[in-house]
Design an enzyme around this catalytic site. Structure first.
Site, PDB file in Angstrom:
ATOM      1  N   GLU A 201       1.180  -1.175  -0.302  1.00 13.30           N
ATOM      2  CA  GLU A 201       0.096   0.392  -0.029  1.00 13.30           C
ATOM      3  C   GLU A 201       0.565   0.934   0.041  1.00 13.30           C
ATOM      4  O   GLU A 201       0.715   1.578   0.685  1.00 13.30           O
ATOM      5  CB  GLU A 201      -0.945   0.202   1.086  1.00 13.30           C
ATOM      6  CG  GLU A 201      -1.806  -1.190   0.948  1.00 13.30           C
ATOM      7  CD  GLU A 201      -3.060  -0.960   0.169  1.00 13.30           C
ATOM      8  OE1 GLU A 201      -2.629   0.136  -0.261  1.00 13.30           O
ATOM      9  OE2 GLU A 201      -3.911  -1.162   0.477  1.00 13.30           O
TER      10      GLU A 201
ATOM     11  N   GLU B 113      -3.453 -10.931  -0.070  1.00  6.35           N
ATOM     12  CA  GLU B 113      -4.656 -10.593   1.224  1.00  6.35           C
ATOM     13  C   GLU B 113      -5.836 -11.416   0.590  1.00  6.35           C
ATOM     14  O   GLU B 113      -6.340 -10.385  -0.248  1.00  6.35           O
ATOM     15  CB  GLU B 113      -4.777  -9.045   1.526  1.00  6.35           C
ATOM     16  CG  GLU B 113      -3.203  -9.275   2.403  1.00  6.35           C
ATOM     17  CD  GLU B 113      -3.184  -6.981   2.729  1.00  6.35           C
ATOM     18  OE1 GLU B 113      -4.228  -6.465   3.083  1.00  6.35           O
ATOM     19  OE2 GLU B 113      -1.760  -6.331   2.861  1.00  6.35           O
TER      20      GLU B 113
END
Ligand code: IPT
Length: 973
Positions: free
Chosen positions: A411, A487
């Site tokens: 991220e 994820e």
């Protein structure tokens, strides 16, 4: 720009180039232990100086450790948002700064410069920025919290007593690059070591140990930073030139399933470095990631480093515990989210066998709050820091066979610095593919990665029918790449649901190479209420003005490392052996055993079987399973079993035949169940007459009803209240996901948490006692018409409930549909025949098996860090709730029901924020349900799949109640 060192965007000054973590025989002195410490409110506070009275007046603090967990300041949790203004590279004046001091005695035989030796002072992890002095002289300063830094101490080291001073700032320019979703915790949290480096030191080496699967040949070449020899006694290599390349026939390859390591030694005249070499090759061919020539499937987890008392200062025992827990739960891969772990963890992955995606210490997620303006990964000012971080990651960890991929970070948006990091990796280590999820086009990485993609999207990617990338060229490239979910299946609270459906996709489409559940462990911090009740704290519990609550408690393990039901479910879903088949009555049928390992056969497993009737074992034996190569299956005849009188099931288990390093012989790896005989049909003998005789308006046989509400109040000698129709459940984290758009919000808006009952009629009717009521929330005309028809059957009290929705329910789902009742608190021993032993819901139902189980009510509660719906037992045929004497209530389903039994109500659970808020009442509350809304993983990702949603519709539901008295037979014959 004239910036203080802690705001300078560069990585620091004065430290050595990055090099491999190594096991050397050169002298080393651990400086872990008790240090002296003083916390100051700002970085501007003058340095207390070399002569400060630290030895007497400063506090003691453990190193490694975090000061917030050792009595100075307090932890703070934010997920995405920076807890300081987004003003890069500046940090606020309020910048807690810890001064550390310790003295140490240099061993008398420590090699000095006169022997040509150098001495390095190594820090394996300091959060977030630190400056070092030895004997009052500065050595340098560094950032990169989860990265190693070594300072050459030169002539500063004295014989005898030395004093080390370290000043650590909580906030620095580095904090902008370290916005991982975790507690903000500072300090020297990994090891500190003094290392002697001999003149002929072997500072660095790089092992390349490939495996040619077609021939079984190992190809070995070791780059060394100084002339050295290589010996691998087991392979007959004795003091050879490490560079080789050495072609070694007949080596055993390394894999996560069979982590074969060869002990090796690199020597110079003055230093010996021990290596553990694993031969394996990584390739992306035809869009598939292959190891040693075979497609692999990641059954992975994202692992943050966490210990409830020590935070990210993990000891080796905890790391080993993680590895053993992973192996025992059929996990084969770890993404080191979102930074390189303590180096020992990677040694354990090599040794015990776990595939690793090693991730760089880089996340700039908080820039999303400002539209990614001035994101460091796309700003030349931060180029050096970004490059330094990936170099320190790769250089330290490059010799681990377990590591298959480098990950640039998490991220961090996208930008030129990330591209440069990828290019550096490709150049430095062409053998390992590069991962970064944030490169949505996958233009500079080697695998296509997404997080929390829905089943639908994963299916499209599996079929290579995904939406195109941003340009035709990029799209063409991305279509050649294997896919992983770095994820998925957000394990927050109760759940995750939908694991099975993901696994089916991963197994069906070659391109889908599995994924990594978010995340391994809840980062709860143990606290106590004023009255001493323990609980786990989460964001906001330390008075943080900005926080993200319990989003920090989203792991498969509870903070104390007890497996949550989610981990038990995952273990079953990803089991490497699938056991099934059919048990056609009257012969025919058979067992099917599929080997889902990527490499191994099933030789290391033993198979046994048990037959249970009504959950009581009646026969058992062992199975001989022939050789089943990886990726294939066999069919076997069913074992000879006795004819069954009741509902009977065959359970086949695969256990370890011999001890493995990670579990003892007998450890269960996989199991499967086949139904042999159905539940015999009951032939009801209505016994209405005896009941109607005793009807005095509100009685039916042993049952007594409240004449006004029609609610059952007594069954023989047993005081009960309810059952009444009930639809509420304390929302799970997954129900709450999406805030305003969550299903929990929709339920509350509709008022499903505050239903009112209006009795329309209650009285005898055709030998039955019939209650009609309307159950509905305030402020709307939505409602549920309920008809409870009570009758007597074979001495039991039978309830036929029919429910008809009224009004426009549209897409609104129901939390659950069933009944709620209460018994006095003494009836707190549950026994049931159904799915167990653990909790289950309609989309988390793989880990439970049909059997007979017993547990005190206290043990039927799952202590999610934030209290929520939990503890449901599914497909229950019958259950009893008895007191210590064996008296109580028996409930039978027709055929099944779900139940929970709790010492508190759903409303208590709903209102509680921490486990310590739950206080047992003087009743046992039962929910007896026909259905539940699925669980999904909507706390971050898709909600329950359509087939697992519960919508309002006309339905009927039957239960039979009877009183069990101590003298009577508790168990059905
Ligand atoms: C994703 C993060 O990568 C991870 O660190 C964690 O915060 C997780 O979310 C939620 O628990 S990012 C999110 C925008 C999907």
């Amino acid at each position: 720009m004239d910036l203080p060192y802690y705001e300078d965007p560069g990585p620091g000054l004065g430290f050595e180039p990055a090099r491999t973590a190594t096991r050397s025989n050169a002298p080393a002195l651990s400086l872990n232990g008790t240090w002296r410490f003083q916390l100051r409110p700002t970085a501007a506070e003058p340095d207390p100086g070399f002569d400060a009275d630290w030895e007497r007046s400063w506090d003691e603090i453990p190193v490694p450790g975090h000061w917030q967990l050792n009595g100075h300041g307090s932890p703070a949790y934010t997920n995405v948002r920076y807890p300081f203004p987004v003003d890069p590279p500046h940090v606020p004046d309020e910048n807690p700064t810890g001064d550390y001091r310790r003295g140490f005695d240099l061993p008398a035989d420590w090699p000095g410069p006169d022997q040509g030796a150098r001495t390095l002072l190594r820090f394996d992890g300091v959060d977030s920025c630190f400056r070092v002095w030895l004997n009052g002289e500065p050595l340098g300063h560094a950032k990169g919290s989860r990265l190693a830094h070594e300072f050459e101490v030169g002539q500063l080291l004295r014989p005898g007593r030395n004093t080390l001073a370290v000043r650590v700032n909580q906030w620095s320019s580095g904090s902008y690059l370290e916005d991982q979703d975790m507690w903000w915790l500072s300090g020297i949290f990994r090891d500190v070591t003094l290392l002697s480096r001999p003149e002929a030191a072997l500072d660095d080496h790089f092992v390349h140990a490939g495996y040619e699967h077609a021939t079984g040949t190992g190809v070995l070449s070791v780059e060394t930073s100084a002339p050295a020899t290589l010996s691998i006694p087991e392979l007959g290599l004795d003091r050879v030139d490490p560079a080789g390349p050495h072609r070694i026939p007949g080596v055993e390859p390394w894999s996560a399933e069979q982590p074969r390591l060869y002990d090796a030694v690199l020597s110079t005249p003055q230093e010996t470095v021990s290596l553990r070499i694993g031969f394996r090759s990584i390739a992306i061919e035809d869009g598939v990631l292959r190891v040693n020539g075979r497609r692999i499937l990641f059954r992975g987890v994202n692992r943050h480093e966490w210990h409830p008392e020590r935070g990210r200062a993990l000891d080796r025992a905890t790391m080993l515990q993680d590895v053993l827990l992973m192996k025992r739960h059929n996990i084969n891969a770890v993404r080191t989210s979102h930074y390189p772990p303590h180096p020992d963890f990677l040694d354990l992955c090599d040794e015990y066998g776990l595939w690793v995606i090693d991730e760089c210490d880089l996340e700039t997620h908080g820039f999303t709050e400002v539209g990614w303006r001035r994101n460091p990964t796309d700003d030349p000012m931060w180029h050096e820091a970004c490059l330094d971080r990936i170099e320190r990651t790769v250089e330290r960890d490059k010799n681990h066979p377990a590591i298959l991929l480098w990950s640039l970070g998490n991220e961090a948006g996208h930008g030129a610095n990330l591209e440069a990091m990828a290019a550096w990796c490709h150049h430095r280590d062409p053998e390992r593919p590069v991962h970064y999820e944030g490169d949505w086009d996958s233009s500079y990485v080697d695998v296509y990665s997404r997080m929390y993609a829905s089943h639908e999207e994963v299916l499209a990617i599996g079929r290579r029918e995904e939406a195109p990338a941003s340009t035709p060229e990029r799209d063409a490239h991305r279509r050649t790449l294997p896919f992983i979910q770095c994820e998925y299946a957000h394990a927050m609270g109760n759940g995750p649901g939908g694991l099975t459906e993901y696994q089916e996709l991963f197994e069906r489409y070659e391109r889908l190479q599995g994924g990594f559940v978010w995340e391994w462990i809840d980062h709860g911090i143990p606290q106590r209420t004023p009255d001493g009740t323990p609980y786990y704290a989460y964001g906001g519990d330390f008075g943080e003005p900005l926080h993200d609550g319990n989003f920090i408690a989203d792991g498969l393990l509870f903070p104390d490392r007890t497996p949550s039901p989610g981990l038990v479910e995952f273990r079953k879903v990803v089991a490497p052996v699938r056991i099934g088949g059919t048990a056609a009555g009257g012969g025919g049928g058979g067992l099917r055993i599929d080997n889902l390992y990527d490499f191994r056969s099933l030789e290391h497993l033993a198979f046994d079987w048990t037959v249970e009737e009504e959950g009581v074992p009646v026969a058992r034996g062992t199975l001989t399973v022939p050789e089943v190569p990886a990726g294939t299956g066999v069919e076997l005849p069913l074992p000879k079993v006795p004819a069954a009188a009741g509902e009977s099931w065959l359970t086949v288990r695969a256990t370890l035949a011999e001890d493995q390093p990670w579990a003892p012989a007998g450890h269960e790896v996989a199991w499967g169940q086949l139904q042999l005989a159905e539940r015999p049909r009951r032939t009801p003998v209505p016994s209405g007459s005896d009941g109607s005789e005793r009807q005095d308006g509100a009685a039916l046989g042993p049952a007594r009803f409240d004449p006004a509400s029609g609610v059952l109040v007594r069954l023989g000698g047993l005081a009960v209240s309810g059952p009444r129709l009930d639809v509420w459940r304390a929302p799970t984290d997954n129900d709450l996901g999406g805030g305003e758009r969550s299903i929990a919000r929709a339920w509350r808006r509709a008022g499903l948490d505050r239903m009112r009952h209006r009795t329309v009629s209650a009285g005898p009717e055709d030998g039955a006692f019939v209650v009609r009521s309307r159950v509905a929330p305030a402020a709307t005309d939505l409602g549920l018409q309920a008809e409870y028809r009570w009758s007597l059957e074979d001495g039991r009290l039978r309830l036929d409930l029919s429910v008809v929705p009224e009004g426009e329910w549209d897409a609104l789902t129901l939390p659950r549909l069933g009944l709620r009742m209460a018994l006095p608190a003494a009836f707190d021993r549950a026994t049931w025949f159904g799915l167990g032993p653990g909790e289950s819901y309609r989309d988390t139902r793989q880990a439970v098996r049909v059997g007979r189980f017993a547990a005190p009510v206290a043990q039927l509660q799952t202590p999610y860090v934030m209290p929520q719906e939990n503890g449901n037992r599914s497909e229950v045929r019958w259950a009893t709730f008895l007191d210590a004497d064996g008296s109580g209530l028996r409930v039978e389903g027709e055929p099944f029901f779900d139940f929970t039994a709790r010492p508190w109500t759903s409303e208590d659970l709903d209102a509680a924020r921490h486990t310590a808020d739950l206080h047992p009442r003087d009743q046992v509350f039962l929910t007896l349900d026909q259905a539940h809304q699925g669980i999904g993983s909507g706390s971050c990702g898709p909600g329950a799949l359509p087939q697992h949603r519960l919508t309002a519709g006309a339905t009927t539901f039957t239960l039979l109640f009877s009183e069990v008295s101590a003298a009577s037979e508790v168990r059905p014959s």
